[in-house]
Design an enzyme around this catalytic site. Structure first.
Site: not given
Ligand SMILES: Cc1cc2nc3c(=O)[nH]c(=O)nc-3n(C[C@H](O)[C@H](O)[C@H](O)COP(=O)(O)O)c2cc1C
Length: 381
Positions: A105, A127, A129, A154, A163, A250, A274, A305, A328-329
């Site tokens: 990120s 990635q 921003y 993104t 949030r 993305k 996201h 995702d 992600g998570r």
């Molecule tokens: C804690 C957290 C931080 C994230 N930070 C970014 C980020 O910096 N840039 C980005 O493109 N997506 C970010 N995302 C989105 C993830 O890249 C991804 O799209 C998402 O987590 C996918 O869903 P999942 O957590 O159910 O797998 C973040 C997601 C989480 C949970």
């Protein structure tokens, strides 16, 4: 016993202060989109084919000329250093050891060069921003120099999603200690002891050596996700000019945006909302996927995702047309449970589940899975 990613989630909740766990878990507004990601994946049916030779199942795929051992990778997540010190490098290392790609990120807590050199053999994507074009340009140049293989812009964060858990927890940068945060930290001593020698994580990519006053503003802008909202399709040429390798978008959900992306020379798409953290009314990623895949007519790879928690979910994403999925998570649950070993364990678990699913489905090649066997609601495709 850690049998599935849900077990890792429960362990992560125990290990992390509440404000960190809530930051990871959080969805926007009422969490509808977050839940849709999970429930729509659960509703996908895959109809097995039988009497096929499944003694060997090939999970490898090829993406942009590189071989991946498995058809999934680690999605970019900001503030990995809140989960574990050097969290970015630990995730990159776990991914490289298991042969899957890692996406760093912009909001990482380690400099992109240091993360790249921590896992030299692995496939790493960067990635982006765009808060400020000059700064984004510098990050892109640094990523190219460091050897990142693809750039992921993104596009679903013109502003931050709402949030509310973070607001309630008083989670902001720079950290301002409140009684509630202090209690949260004190009641998670192993997390606190690990963090203590490292201090509060910052957005390392934005801090020039020595630091300056401007960088503090950029740090705050990144946490508030205050993006350059004048970035539009017409100005993508600016980025295309800076980055010669594969460029992905993305956060695509609409088929018309998929067509526009192709018109603007984009090399790949990630269907994503996201993780339900932005627009609460968005469709689930899995339900948007087939429409986006159809719109691209096979001209560029489409990834997805959002809500992937089992290896079987990866099979579902592929069956509905994705080249690969990202998580992600779940990777963060692994990281919070046992650092690099926990993250590796989660990748291995998803891999084992995927192989079992593919075997049960009579699908012997991940590369051949896209577009076959899947349906939403029961009828074989
Ligand atoms: C804690 C957290 C931080 C994230 N930070 C970014 C980020 O910096 N840039 C980005 O493109 N997506 C970010 N995302 C989105 C993830 O890249 C991804 O799209 C998402 O987590 C996918 O869903 P999942 O957590 O159910 O797998 C973040 C997601 C989480 C949970």
């Amino acid at each position: 016993m850690l049998l599935n990613t849900e077990d890792f989630r429960v362990r992560a909740r125990r290990n992390l202060p509440r404000f960190v766990f809530d930051y990871i878990e959080g969805g926007a507004d009422d969490g509808h989109c977050l839940r849709r990601n999970l429930s729509d994946l659960a509703a996908v049916e895959l109809t097995p084919r039988v009497l096929r030779d499944t003694r060997s199942v090939d999970t490898s795929i090829e993406v942009f000329g590189r071989s991946w051992a498995l058809p999934f990778g680690i999605a970019p997540t900001g503030l990995n250093g809140l989960v574990r010190p050097r969290g970015d490098a630990l995730l990159a290392t776990a991914a490289a050891r298991r042969g899957v790609p890692f996406t760093l990120s912009t909001a990482s807590n380690m400099r992109l060069e240091d993360v790249r050199s921590a896992a030299p053999g692995g496939v790493q994507w960067m990635q982006l921003y765009v808060m400020h074009r000059d700064l984004a340009g510098q990050i892109v140049e640094r990523a190219a120099r460091a050897g990142y293989e693809a750039l992921v812009l993104t596009v679903d964060v013109p502003i931050s999603g709402n949030r509310e858990a973070d607001l309630r927890n008083g989670f902001r940068m720079p950290f301002k200690p409140t009684a509630r945060l202090a209690w949260d930290v004190m009641t998670h001593p192993s997390w606190s002891l690990r963090m203590l020698p490292n201090g509060a994580p910052d957005f390392a990519n934005l801090t020039p050596a020595g630091g300056d006053a401007g960088s503090a503003n950029m740090q705050a802008a990144l946490l508030a996700r205050a993006m350059d909202r004048s970035l539009v399709w017409e100005t993508l040429a600016w980025l295309r000019g800076l980055w010669k390798g594969p460029l992905l978008l993305k956060g695509i959900l609409h088929p018309d945006d998929a067509r526009l992306a192709i018109d603007h020379g984009i090399d790949g798409l990630i269907v994503s909302n996201h993780g339900g953290r932005q627009n609460d009314a968005s469709p689930s990623a899995i339900s948007a996927l087939p429409r986006v895949v159809a719109a691209t007519e096979g001209r560029i790879p489409v990834f997805m995702d959002g809500g992937v928690r089992r290896g079987g979910d990866i099979a579902k994403a592929l069956a509905l047309g994705a080249t690969a999925a990202f998580v992600g998570r779940p990777a963060l649950y692994g990281l919070a449970t046992d650092g690099v070993h926990g993250a590796e364990a989660v990748i291995k678990l998803l891999s084992d589940e995927l192989v079992r699913s593919m075997t049960l489905l009579g699908a012997t090649s991940a590369a051949a899975l896209p577009g076959s066997l899947g349906s939403v609601g029961g009828q074989p495709a």
